[in-house]
Enzyme design. Structure first.
Site, PDB file in Angstrom:
ATOM      1  N   ASP A  50      35.388  58.075  42.972  1.00  0.00           N
ATOM      2  CA  ASP A  50      35.324  58.677  41.813  1.00  0.00           C
ATOM      3  C   ASP A  50      36.279  59.640  41.757  1.00  0.00           C
ATOM      4  O   ASP A  50      36.598  60.587  42.573  1.00  0.00           O
ATOM      5  CB  ASP A  50      33.973  59.538  41.847  1.00  0.00           C
ATOM      6  CG  ASP A  50      33.822  60.136  40.328  1.00  0.00           C
ATOM      7  OD1 ASP A  50      33.156  59.511  39.448  1.00  0.00           O
ATOM      8  OD2 ASP A  50      34.299  61.242  40.316  1.00  0.00           O
ATOM      9  N   TYR A  55      41.708  65.858  38.107  1.00  0.00           N
ATOM     10  CA  TYR A  55      41.810  66.137  39.381  1.00  0.00           C
ATOM     11  C   TYR A  55      43.153  66.037  39.939  1.00  0.00           C
ATOM     12  O   TYR A  55      43.388  66.668  41.023  1.00  0.00           O
ATOM     13  CB  TYR A  55      40.927  65.115  40.212  1.00  0.00           C
ATOM     14  CG  TYR A  55      39.309  65.301  39.939  1.00  0.00           C
ATOM     15  CD1 TYR A  55      38.927  65.940  38.936  1.00  0.00           C
ATOM     16  CD2 TYR A  55      38.507  64.139  40.603  1.00  0.00           C
ATOM     17  CE1 TYR A  55      37.320  65.913  38.865  1.00  0.00           C
ATOM     18  CE2 TYR A  55      37.249  63.998  40.176  1.00  0.00           C
ATOM     19  CZ  TYR A  55      36.881  64.848  39.192  1.00  0.00           C
ATOM     20  OH  TYR A  55      35.314  64.866  38.796  1.00  0.00           O
ATOM     21  N   LYS A  84      38.425  59.323  34.355  1.00  0.00           N
ATOM     22  CA  LYS A  84      37.804  59.828  33.358  1.00  0.00           C
ATOM     23  C   LYS A  84      39.027  60.467  32.328  1.00  0.00           C
ATOM     24  O   LYS A  84      40.151  60.957  32.903  1.00  0.00           O
ATOM     25  CB  LYS A  84      36.842  61.192  33.832  1.00  0.00           C
ATOM     26  CG  LYS A  84      36.007  60.821  34.952  1.00  0.00           C
ATOM     27  CD  LYS A  84      35.151  62.078  35.527  1.00  0.00           C
ATOM     28  CE  LYS A  84      34.358  61.582  36.662  1.00  0.00           C
ATOM     29  NZ  LYS A  84      35.170  61.874  38.086  1.00  0.00           N
ATOM     30  N   HIS A 117      35.282  62.546  30.062  1.00  0.00           N
ATOM     31  CA  HIS A 117      34.997  63.732  31.335  1.00  0.00           C
ATOM     32  C   HIS A 117      33.903  64.802  30.668  1.00  0.00           C
ATOM     33  O   HIS A 117      33.076  65.191  31.480  1.00  0.00           O
ATOM     34  CB  HIS A 117      36.334  64.208  31.647  1.00  0.00           C
ATOM     35  CG  HIS A 117      36.024  64.788  33.064  1.00  0.00           C
ATOM     36  ND1 HIS A 117      37.181  64.822  33.952  1.00  0.00           N
ATOM     37  CD2 HIS A 117      34.982  65.256  33.799  1.00  0.00           C
ATOM     38  CE1 HIS A 117      36.818  65.444  35.026  1.00  0.00           C
ATOM     39  NE2 HIS A 117      35.504  65.683  34.856  1.00  0.00           N
ATOM     40  N   TYR A 216      27.004  64.187  40.116  1.00  0.00           N
ATOM     41  CA  TYR A 216      27.800  65.029  40.983  1.00  0.00           C
ATOM     42  C   TYR A 216      27.290  66.430  41.321  1.00  0.00           C
ATOM     43  O   TYR A 216      26.397  67.051  40.753  1.00  0.00           O
ATOM     44  CB  TYR A 216      29.277  65.225  40.256  1.00  0.00           C
ATOM     45  CG  TYR A 216      29.261  66.044  38.907  1.00  0.00           C
ATOM     46  CD1 TYR A 216      29.260  67.625  39.151  1.00  0.00           C
ATOM     47  CD2 TYR A 216      29.158  65.734  37.772  1.00  0.00           C
ATOM     48  CE1 TYR A 216      29.376  68.372  38.192  1.00  0.00           C
ATOM     49  CE2 TYR A 216      29.126  66.701  36.619  1.00  0.00           C
ATOM     50  CZ  TYR A 216      29.395  68.125  36.908  1.00  0.00           C
ATOM     51  OH  TYR A 216      29.470  68.968  35.673  1.00  0.00           O
ATOM     52  N   SER A 271      32.983  65.086  50.257  1.00  0.00           N
ATOM     53  CA  SER A 271      33.241  65.923  51.425  1.00  0.00           C
ATOM     54  C   SER A 271      34.706  65.485  51.836  1.00  0.00           C
ATOM     55  O   SER A 271      35.265  64.185  51.765  1.00  0.00           O
ATOM     56  CB  SER A 271      32.366  65.522  52.596  1.00  0.00           C
ATOM     57  OG  SER A 271      32.944  66.359  53.865  1.00  0.00           O
ATOM     58  N   ASN A 273      35.530  66.323  55.188  1.00  0.00           N
ATOM     59  CA  ASN A 273      35.571  66.610  56.436  1.00  0.00           C
ATOM     60  C   ASN A 273      35.015  65.050  56.964  1.00  0.00           C
ATOM     61  O   ASN A 273      34.137  64.553  56.325  1.00  0.00           O
ATOM     62  CB  ASN A 273      34.277  67.552  56.691  1.00  0.00           C
ATOM     63  CG  ASN A 273      33.749  67.722  58.070  1.00  0.00           C
ATOM     64  OD1 ASN A 273      33.478  66.699  58.717  1.00  0.00           O
ATOM     65  ND2 ASN A 273      33.770  69.010  58.707  1.00  0.00           N
ATOM     66  N   LYS A 275      33.663  63.897  59.720  1.00  0.00           N
ATOM     67  CA  LYS A 275      32.612  63.801  60.369  1.00  0.00           C
ATOM     68  C   LYS A 275      31.440  63.566  59.353  1.00  0.00           C
ATOM     69  O   LYS A 275      30.443  62.914  59.366  1.00  0.00           O
ATOM     70  CB  LYS A 275      32.202  65.095  61.207  1.00  0.00           C
ATOM     71  CG  LYS A 275      31.040  64.948  61.988  1.00  0.00           C
ATOM     72  CD  LYS A 275      30.957  66.239  62.840  1.00  0.00           C
ATOM     73  CE  LYS A 275      29.431  66.293  63.599  1.00  0.00           C
ATOM     74  NZ  LYS A 275      28.440  66.827  62.643  1.00  0.00           N
ATOM     75  N   ARG A 276      31.513  64.567  58.271  1.00  0.00           N
ATOM     76  CA  ARG A 276      30.590  64.597  57.355  1.00  0.00           C
ATOM     77  C   ARG A 276      30.587  63.230  56.476  1.00  0.00           C
ATOM     78  O   ARG A 276      29.554  62.629  56.006  1.00  0.00           O
ATOM     79  CB  ARG A 276      30.504  65.738  56.382  1.00  0.00           C
ATOM     80  CG  ARG A 276      30.017  66.822  57.216  1.00  0.00           C
ATOM     81  CD  ARG A 276      29.548  68.069  56.270  1.00  0.00           C
ATOM     82  NE  ARG A 276      30.445  68.862  55.845  1.00  0.00           N
ATOM     83  CZ  ARG A 276      31.045  70.041  56.417  1.00  0.00           C
ATOM     84  NH1 ARG A 276      30.624  70.388  57.672  1.00  0.00           N
ATOM     85  NH2 ARG A 276      32.342  70.451  55.976  1.00  0.00           N
ATOM     86  N   ASN A 280      27.606  60.869  55.774  1.00  0.00           N
ATOM     87  CA  ASN A 280      27.015  60.527  54.469  1.00  0.00           C
ATOM     88  C   ASN A 280      26.659  59.273  54.273  1.00  0.00           C
ATOM     89  O   ASN A 280      25.776  58.793  53.306  1.00  0.00           O
ATOM     90  CB  ASN A 280      27.825  61.108  53.399  1.00  0.00           C
ATOM     91  CG  ASN A 280      27.818  62.805  53.292  1.00  0.00           C
ATOM     92  OD1 ASN A 280      26.969  63.235  53.768  1.00  0.00           O
ATOM     93  ND2 ASN A 280      28.751  63.083  52.748  1.00  0.00           N
TER      94      ASN A 280
END
Length: 314
Positions: A50, A55, A84, A117, A216, A271, A273, A275-276, A280
């Site tokens: 997404d 952005y 969007k 959006h 979101y 994220s 990160n 690791k995350r 997830n």
């Protein structure tokens, strides 16, 4: 594990993976990171990506998708990509060129989903947030039903497979749904949604019209974002979520994501990160009990983290 086995059917017959990777970051994060983490997200199994013109990272996100197609990890049809239409391009005659601009940045032939959006029109131009000398946003006046007709044309032209909206309330949705000569219903409404703002009424409304709710801010919000009130409680430190997470030997983030999936809500996990990001994707490895779901329903406080545009009530 690939997530596309868990998909939700949209009202136009296409399918959307129920777990998505959100790519928005605050301005201070280097755009090169979007390339790196999107590529990594695809490697660990995310198939729904997404992003948005606003952005300012579609070039990098497109590069990540194309690099994973080039190395054989995925085919283009395996990826569900959402872009969007920003508020400065809501005039009907600006819609197709805005989508074409995104496609050029992405270097893709089509997007899978194109959303309005926000329902708040802003003065057309290059600036994302056009402001006057008084520092206030310069609003525009647009009938969103005409914007919607322009999106329908983009779908017919094959530039996007599906079309939907974002940040709409039920009245704004009704305006589109009741439009004379409506060709395609919005397939989804992407809104802020998490256990502190569970959107139960809007979810019920969307389900009654066969519109998918996409969440979101599902993990709360990054404190660094200029849109976020820093005094609000941190969702992932909520004692109820933490207790349920401990019981299932999972993280509070996974519990917050799982909660949405079990409500039939398509959820974006954002994220940067690694690791995350890897963690997830494990949202499919456990299940919450009906009691857990009810308990999480009980911590709703109708609290919005993101307040980024003036509210319009019509």
């Amino acid at each position: 594990m690939e997530t596309q086995c868990q998909r939700v059917k949209l009202n136009d017959g296409h399918f959307i993976p129920i777990l998505g990777f959100g790519t928005y970051t605050p301005e201070e994060v280097p755009k090169s990171e979007a390339l790196e983490v999107t590529r990594f997200a695809i490697e660990v199994g995310f198939r729904h990506i997404d992003s948005a013109h606003a952005y300012r990272n579609e070039e990098q996100v497109g590069q990540a998708i194309r690099s994973k197609i080039a190395d054989g990890t995925v085919k283009r049809e395996d990826i569900f990509y959402t872009s969007k239409l920003w508020s400065t391009s809501l005039q009907p005659e600006l819609v197709q060129s805005a989508l074409e601009k995104s496609l050029k940045s992405l270097q893709l032939d089509y997007v899978d989903l194109y959303l309005i959006h926000t329902p708040v029109p802003l003065k057309p131009g290059e600036e994302i947030l056009p402001t006057g000398e008084d520092g206030k946003l310069i609003l525009d006046s647009v009938d969103l039903r005409h914007t919607w007709e322009a999106l329908e044309k983009c779908k017919d032209a094959g530039l996007t497979k599906s079309i939907g909206v974002s940040n709409f309330n039920h009245k704004q949705l009704e305006k589109i749904l009741n439009k004379p000569g409506l060709k395609y219903k919005p397939v989804c409404n992407q809104v802020e949604c998490h256990p502190y703002l569970n959107q139960s009424k809007l979810l019920e409304f969307c389900k009654s019209h066969d519109i998918v709710l996409v969440a979101y801010g599902a993990l709360g919000a990054q404190r660094s974002s200029k849109w976020v009130n820093p005094n609000y409680p941190i969702l992932l430190e909520d004692p109820v979520l933490c207790a349920i997470a401990k019981k299932h030997k999972q993280t509070p983030a996974l519990v917050a994501l799982r909660y949405q999936i079990q409500r039939g809500v398509v959820v974006l996990a954002k994220s940067y990160n690694k690791k995350r990001i890897r963690e997830n994707i494990q949202v499919f490895d456990f299940e919450l009990t009906p009691e857990d779901m009810e308990t999480i329903d009980g911590i709703n406080r109708n609290m919005r983290y993101y307040e980024f545009l003036p509210k319009i009530t019509s």
